[in-house]
Enzyme design. Structure first.
Site, mmCIF file in Angstrom:
data_model
loop_
_atom_site.group_PDB
_atom_site.id
_atom_site.type_symbol
_atom_site.label_atom_id
_atom_site.label_comp_id
_atom_site.label_asym_id
_atom_site.label_seq_id
_atom_site.Cartn_x
_atom_site.Cartn_y
_atom_site.Cartn_z
ATOM 1 N N GLU A 33 -3.914 -10.651 0.190
ATOM 2 C CA GLU A 33 -4.750 -10.604 1.394
ATOM 3 C C GLU A 33 -6.160 -11.003 0.996
ATOM 4 O O GLU A 33 -6.680 -10.538 -0.028
ATOM 5 C CB GLU A 33 -4.759 -9.201 2.027
ATOM 6 C CG GLU A 33 -3.407 -8.742 2.538
ATOM 7 C CD GLU A 33 -3.410 -7.294 3.035
ATOM 8 O OE1 GLU A 33 -4.505 -6.764 3.333
ATOM 9 O OE2 GLU A 33 -2.316 -6.699 3.113
ATOM 10 N N GLU A 86 0.822 -1.213 0.000
ATOM 11 C CA GLU A 86 0.000 0.000 0.000
ATOM 12 C C GLU A 86 0.853 1.259 0.000
ATOM 13 O O GLU A 86 0.754 2.123 0.867
ATOM 14 C CB GLU A 86 -0.971 -0.033 1.186
ATOM 15 C CG GLU A 86 -2.005 -1.142 0.998
ATOM 16 C CD GLU A 86 -2.935 -1.328 2.174
ATOM 17 O OE1 GLU A 86 -4.119 -1.601 1.953
ATOM 18 O OE2 GLU A 86 -2.470 -1.220 3.325
#
Length: 970
Positions: A524, A452
């Site tokens: 994820e 991220e």
């Protein structure tokens, strides 16, 4: 305090990644010659200052006996020195913009004595700081030794010119926040302190500085080992030195002859001089490969020899590395290990301990990995930073595929810092140093460029460096496919398509379309916040039946609760906001498959089942009902390491057992075998349960450990359940009341952050809708049409319910009834799915049978709905005093009536649990609260990911269910 570089102090300048720090190298354990190591773990004195500019020079030397004592490794935020943890997920704990820092920036001065033996006079004395959050600087005897960034990688400093024999004063100054905090903005607690080991080491003037091993498995089954050894020390100390490298096999026998090479010198050929590096190569025919299934390791022994060594003197320096021969590549849409496709049965893991914060011991790491292996997890992503070196040693030993992730996350400034030239050096330093340190580990099969942190030129620079430095491993980076698309996005920086929290249909479409040419491995998925992980079996049905899909990494391993003692002496596990930390993201930090103390949440049984290495199903097709299909999901190993036992059950009770004799089942192969028993005559429901257990003790499990299980229905019940068991009417009133409400789970909506779901435009909006409809406050009878017919007979009381849900109330939490029983009914027994808690979209692992147990207690950090058992045919409640039994039989009065109900029995109402989620004390009721549901909404993963799939939601329409309540005396 620190010397400035340019206009900014180093800690405020993102371009300064280190001062006087030594180059990174692989960890080199001392093997008794040439180097001496002294651990500095234990008690240190510490004093906090409000800001680094407030630290006086006198704090670096002199008296410190009255300072606080803290443990190293440890986080000072967990040791009562006046600073506390702070939790945020995305936002920074202080306002920006980068690289602005807060006025209040706690700065800890760590102090201790450092004794240098007189025998170290000619040695290089090196200080190793394993991890310091956020940045740190070192002084010895009041003199500056160095400065380092990256809280999750070690830093080393040469103290040789700063120390004296005997007593020395060591000071390490740790800053809580720095410009580099902006690229360490991970979803975890902000801590501070020296959270990994600290040691000092004496190295000979000429010493081994680095040992790089590349152990490859060749196509013909042979192994090739290439070793590059760097020798450090003054130029004048190196002439005449040689490096000897030996290879030792798994049984302890040496392989071939040692390789001995002279250490090159710059004056040999200045123009082509490539450093004091020797190169060695070994060919190993018929090598034993390393894989997660068979983690075989070889020992590489390295010695630095002096000219006097032939006279019998010991080597100047000696160390070793443990390596595994394996080959990783991506071929088409498959990630291959040793030429075979492997399933990525993965999980994300943070370093976390409820008492020590970011400081975890080797025992903690081993416990995590052992429990992972016991639940069939064989891959881990080091979210979102490199772990302690010991973690990779354990992964090598126990068998775990690792995605090693650089400590780069700029979540609050996701799309800007990756283009900002001031942070370019940080990107390259963090990624390259990780590769330098961890490159010898066979468990590491991919490098991750971080998490991220947008997608920009810094990623291209880092990817280019890694591809040149280590072409043996693929690259992984989710940000590239997020910003540039799954099909072609970010090919320069990621060799896999690694999305976050994709819906099941999205990964199916990717695989079936054939447009993408890379394997899809979710970085994820299945966010494990509270009562969660719905549709795991749906994910894995699609993954195992669709080309191009290979698995993923569950989010995440462990809740991040912190043990906190309140002023009244109460001890609790705290989440964001409990320390007065603002801003915070509440209990979003509690999203693990195990709780903060390491106890598995109920969903772990579902994980173990979907990740099981062997699958048993009934063979389909005409005339094949009498056989089982056994599929081996492993890539390299047969099933010989397992026992296979079977159990035949009629109406949930075992009537026969045995051990299945298996033919050879090759990896990725399946065989059909005959049923081990005949199906009994009669009208009862018949199941065959197959259990796989370990034949022998393993490094991660004892003999007899349950590895896998499946259940095959051989016959459905031909008569309705519950019409023949004798009983009488209950001796006390049972008054079922209609209920549509459940205590909201985290996936229904953020109870502690009611605006967050709407603000972030994520799932979890069901709670807001239900509250707007009044489902939590209005009587259910005012919302839906409900009729209840009760008929009392000598055999008990029969209840017949009809519920009509209007279209505007579709997707309710539940439809069912609730009643209370005296608390003395403390033993539960049921014929349905169990033994563990299960829900409509998380019950594939739950076996139909007759189970018993005590009422569940809340297993989640924030109270919410829990304890359901699905597909129950009957349930009993036994009076622990008298032995009397209250029984409930599901009655299928017509084909429109439900055949099974879902049941829970706890000492809490839904409103009790919901109130407790808002900091009201959760006090068990004296009575037992029983729920019988004809329909119950699934769990989904909408706290961060897809909501409940349509097939697990409650549609509008008519629901009919009936049951008989009877009483049986002891």
């Amino acid at each position: 305090m620190l010397p400035h570089v340019g206009e900014l102090a180093p800690w405020a300048d993102p371009e300064v990644v280190s001062l006087r720090r030594l180059p990174m190298h692989v960890p080199l354990p001392p093997d008794g010659a040439g180097r001496e190591r002294v651990l500095l773990d234990g008690h240190w004195h510490v004093r906090l200052y409000p800001n680094p500019t407030d630290v006086p020079a006198r704090a670096l030397t002199g008296a410190c006996e009255r300072w606080a004592l803290v443990e190293v490794p440890g986080s000072w935020t967990m040791q009562g020195v006046g600073d506390h943890p702070h939790y945020t997920n995305i936002g920074m704990p202080f306002p920006g913009p980068p690289p602005r820092l807060p006025e209040h920036n706690p700065t800890g001065v760590y102090r201790r004595a450092l004794h240098v033996p007189h025998g170290w006079g000619a040695a290089q004395v090196v200080l190793h700081v394993g991890g310091a959050e956020s940045v740190h600087a070192v002084w010895v005897n009041g003199r500056f030794a160095g400065y380092g960034t990256d809280s999750r990688l070690g830093s080393e400093y040469d103290l040789s010119e700063l120390v004296q024999p005997g007593h020395n004063e060591l000071a390490i100054v740790v800053l809580r926040y720095s410009a580099h905090s902006y690229v360490e903005d991970q979803d975890q607690w902000w801590m501070a302190g020296l959270h990994r080991e600290v040691f000092v080491e004496a190295r000979a003037a000429a010493h081994l500085a680095d040992v790089v091993c590349a152990a490859d498995l060749l196509a013909d089954g042979a192994g090739r080992l290439q070793v590059a050894v760097t020798v450090g020390g003054p130029q004048a100390a190196l002439p005449g030195h040689r490096v000897q490298v030996s290879l030792v096999g798994p049984t302890g026998r040496r392989i071939g002859r040692p390789s001995v090479q002279p250490v090159p010198h710059a004056f040999d050929s200045i123009y082509v001089f490539a450093g004091h590096v020797t190169h060695h190569e070994f060919q190993v025919p018929a090598v034993q490969p390393w894989s997660a299934e068979s983690p075989v390791r070889y020992r590489v022994e390295v010695e630095l020899l002096t000219p006097e060594h032939l006279a019998g003197n010991a080597p100047t320096d000696a160390t070793h590395q443990l390596v595994g021969f394996r080959h990783v590549e991506i071929r088409g849409r498959d990630l291959l290990v040793n030429g075979q496709r492997v399933w990525v049965f993965g999980v994300n893991r943070h370093d976390h301990h409820p008492d020590r914060g970011a400081a975890v011991s080797v025992d903690d790491m081993r416990a995590d990995l052992v429990q992972m292996r016991q639940h069939n997890i064989t891959a881990v992503r080091t979210s979102h930073y490199p772990n302690d070196p010991a973690f990779y040693d354990l992964c090598d030993e126990l068998g775990m595929y690792v995605v090693d992730e650089a400590n780069i996350e700029s979540h609050a400034y996701n799309t800007s810092l990756c283009h900002d030239p001031r942070w370019r050096a940080a990107w390259l330093s963090r990624g390259s140093r990780m590769v330098h340190r961890d490159r010898n580990h066979p468990s590491v099969i991919m490098w991750s460029l971080g998490n991220e942190a947008g997608y920009g030129s810094h990623h291209h620079a880092l990817a280019g460096w890694i591809r040149h430095a280590d072409p043996t491993r693929p690259l992984h980076y989710e940000g590239a496919v997020f910003h540039d698309g799954w099909v072609d996005g970010g090919r320069e920086v990621t060799d896999v398509v690694c999305p976050m929290y994709p819906p099941v249909d999205a990964i199916r479409r990717y695989g079936e379309s054939g447009r993408g040419t890379r394997p899809l491995i979710m970085c994820e998925y299945s966010h494990a916040m509270g009562n969660s992980n719905g549709s795991l079996a749906d994910y894995w049905h699609v993954i195992t039946t669709t080309p191009g899909l290979q698995g993923g990494f569950l989010w995440e391993w462990k809740d991040h609760g912190l043990r906190q003692t309140l002023p009244d002496g109460t001890v609790r596990l705290a989440h964001g906001g409990h320390f007065g930390d603002t801003p915070n993201d509440g209990n979003f930090v509690a999203d693990g498959l195990i709780d903060s103390d390491g106890w598995p949440h109920p969903a772990m049984r579902e994980v173990a089942w979907v990740y099981r290495p062997v699958v048993v199903s009934g063979s389909g097709g005409p005339g094949r009902r009498g056989s089982l299909r056994i599929a081996n999901r492993q890539s390299f190993t047969g099933l010989e390491w397992l026992h296979c036992d079977w159990e035949l059950e009629v109406d949930g009770t075992a009537v026969a057992t045995g051990r299945l004799q298996l033919p050879v089942v090759a990896p990725h192969a399946a065989v059909d075998v005959p049923l081990p028993c005949a199906v009994p005559a009669g009208t009862g429901e018949v199941h065959l349960t197959v259990l796989w257990t370990t034949r022998h003790d393993l490094p991660w499990a004892p003999k007899g450990h349950l590895v896998a299980w499946d259940q095959v229905q051989l016959r459905a019940a031909t008569k309705p359940h519950g019409e023949v068991v004798p009983g009488e009417r209950p001796r006390f009133a049972i008054e079922p009341t209609l209920t549509l409400w459940r205590a909201p789970i985290d996936n229904d909506g953020f109870k502690l952050m009611p605006d967050l779901a709407e603000r972030l435009q994520v799932g979890g909006l069901a709670l807001l809708r239900w509250q707007q409809q009044g489902i939590d406050t209005l009587p259910a009878e005012e919302l839906v049409q409900h009729t209840c017919d009760r008929r009392d007979t000598d055999m008990g009381s029969v209840f017949h319910h009809t519920v009509v849900v209007p279209p505007e109330l579709a997707d309710l939490p539940r439809i069912g009834v609730q009643f209370a029983l005296p608390a003395r009914f403390g033993l539960l027994r049921w014929f349905g799915r169990g033994p563990h808690e299960n829900y409509p979209d998380r019950n594939a692992s739950a076996v139909v049978g007759v189970w018993e147990g005590e009422p569940d207690v809340p297993p989640y950090l924030v109270p919410q709905e829990f304890g359901l058992r699905t597909d129950c045919r009957w349930f009993e409640f036994e009076d622990l005093r008298s032995g009397d039994v209250l029984r409930i039989d599901v009655l299928q009065l017509t084909k429109h009536h439900a055949r099974v109900l879902h049941c829970s029995a706890t000492h809490f109402t839904a409103h009790d649990l919901y109130a407790a989620a808002h900091e009201v004390d959760l006090v068990p009721r004296r009575e037992l609260i029983v729920h019988l549901d004809v329909a119950h909404r699934g769990l989904g993963t909408a706290s961060c990911g897809p909501d409940v799939l349509p097939q697990y939601r409650i549609e509008s329409g008519t629901y009919r269910f009936a049951y008989r309540v009877s009483y049986r005396r002891a």
